[in-house]
Design a protein around this motif. Structure first.
Motif, PDB file in Angstrom:
ATOM      1  N   PRO A  29       0.755  -1.153  -0.159  1.00  0.00           N
ATOM      2  CA  PRO A  29      -0.146  -0.040   0.044  1.00  0.00           C
ATOM      3  C   PRO A  29       0.623   1.153  -0.089  1.00  0.00           C
ATOM      4  O   PRO A  29       2.122   1.415   0.478  1.00  0.00           O
ATOM      5  N   ILE A  30       0.039   2.322  -0.478  1.00  0.00           N
ATOM      6  CA  ILE A  30       0.783   3.877  -0.297  1.00  0.00           C
ATOM      7  C   ILE A  30      -0.097   4.795   0.145  1.00  0.00           C
ATOM      8  O   ILE A  30      -0.931   4.764   0.259  1.00  0.00           O
ATOM      9  N   GLY A  39      -4.486   1.282  -2.469  1.00  0.00           N
ATOM     10  CA  GLY A  39      -3.313  -0.216  -2.762  1.00  0.00           C
ATOM     11  C   GLY A  39      -3.356  -1.182  -1.645  1.00  0.00           C
ATOM     12  O   GLY A  39      -3.199  -1.319  -1.007  1.00  0.00           O
ATOM     13  N   ALA A  40      -3.580  -2.640  -2.144  1.00  0.00           N
ATOM     14  CA  ALA A  40      -3.768  -4.034  -1.152  1.00  0.00           C
ATOM     15  C   ALA A  40      -1.705  -4.133  -1.169  1.00  0.00           C
ATOM     16  O   ALA A  40      -0.651  -3.856  -2.677  1.00  0.00           O
ATOM     17  N   MET A  45       1.384  -0.231  -8.429  1.00  0.00           N
ATOM     18  CA  MET A  45       1.542   0.839  -8.117  1.00  0.00           C
ATOM     19  C   MET A  45       1.982   1.238  -9.563  1.00  0.00           C
ATOM     20  O   MET A  45       1.886   2.828  -8.957  1.00  0.00           O
ATOM     21  N   GLY A  46       2.607   1.206 -10.281  1.00  0.00           N
ATOM     22  CA  GLY A  46       2.539   1.424 -11.636  1.00  0.00           C
ATOM     23  C   GLY A  46       2.143   1.324 -12.361  1.00  0.00           C
ATOM     24  O   GLY A  46       1.595   0.358 -12.624  1.00  0.00           O
ATOM     25  N   THR A  47       2.393   2.026 -14.099  1.00  0.00           N
ATOM     26  CA  THR A  47       2.101   2.033 -14.953  1.00  0.00           C
ATOM     27  C   THR A  47       3.040   2.477 -16.011  1.00  0.00           C
ATOM     28  O   THR A  47       3.053   3.286 -16.479  1.00  0.00           O
ATOM     29  N   CYS A  48       3.154   1.221 -17.330  1.00  0.00           N
ATOM     30  CA  CYS A  48       3.958   1.498 -17.995  1.00  0.00           C
ATOM     31  C   CYS A  48       2.911   2.096 -19.187  1.00  0.00           C
ATOM     32  O   CYS A  48       2.095   2.239 -19.867  1.00  0.00           O
ATOM     33  N   GLY A  54      -0.086  -2.706 -15.475  1.00  0.00           N
ATOM     34  CA  GLY A  54       0.250  -2.364 -14.110  1.00  0.00           C
ATOM     35  C   GLY A  54       1.781  -3.174 -13.517  1.00  0.00           C
ATOM     36  O   GLY A  54       1.612  -3.887 -14.100  1.00  0.00           O
ATOM     37  N   ILE A  55       2.809  -2.403 -13.028  1.00  0.00           N
ATOM     38  CA  ILE A  55       3.904  -2.592 -12.738  1.00  0.00           C
ATOM     39  C   ILE A  55       4.306  -2.403 -11.476  1.00  0.00           C
ATOM     40  O   ILE A  55       3.921  -1.204 -11.563  1.00  0.00           O
TER      41      ILE A  55
END
Length: 163
Positions: A29-30, A39-40, A45-48, A54-55
């Motif tokens: 989690p952020i 976020g679990a 939690m990133g996106t390409c 989702g990355i």
């Protein structure tokens, strides 16, 4: 023109040459401003910017004009650019070592906090405390992490036996 030039330029991400600036690990989690958490645990939690996936391992790439974009490690590998892949591998290893060193430091603190309990657990050559301390002094990262896991398991087993 390198393969990365064709792939990233065609996607409109920037202009060659491309350079890996950093690798960030973004897992949930952020904590957001205002105390909100998203976020679990372990969730990427990133996106390409290239494929939209989702990355968790976010590779920050800078183009010739200074524009920075984020792509996943698999998209960097698929470009075929050996220079980007080499820089990426080096950065990922450094991130892994940083994470392992933090886990080892936490484990060392846990060992000292539980020294008396570990000293009461016999092993084939002394006690679990002496074994773990030997590994913490003499082993590499993998050996230290394994010794910490074994110490946790030994104390858990001891508590189950007494329960």
């Amino acid at each position: 023109m390198t393969p990365a030039t064709r792939v990233f330029e065609r996607a409109g991400l920037g202009f060659a040459p491309f350079r890996l600036v950093a690798v960030e690990i973004r897992r949930g989690p952020i904590m957001l401003p205002g105390g909100l958490m998203v976020g679990a645990p372990g969730q990427p939690m990133g996106t390409c910017d290239y494929c939209g996936t989702g990355i968790a391992e976010c590779c920050l790439i800078r183009d010739a004009s200074g524009k920075t974009f984020i792509v996943g490690n698999e998209c960097v590998r698929k470009t075929g650019d050996a220079g980007l892949r080499k820089a990426q591998n080096k950065a990922l290893v450094a991130k892994r070592h940083e994470s392992e060193d933090a886990r080892i430091a936490d484990g060392a603190a846990w060992i000292e906090a539980n020294a008396s309990a570990l000293d009461a657990v016999p092993t084939t050559r002394g006690t679990m405390l002496s074994r773990v301390r030997w590994f913490m002094s003499n082993a590499g990262r993998a050996g230290k992490l394994r010794a910490i896991r074994e110490a946790h398991a030994a104390l858990a087993q001891k508590e189950n036996d007494h329960a």
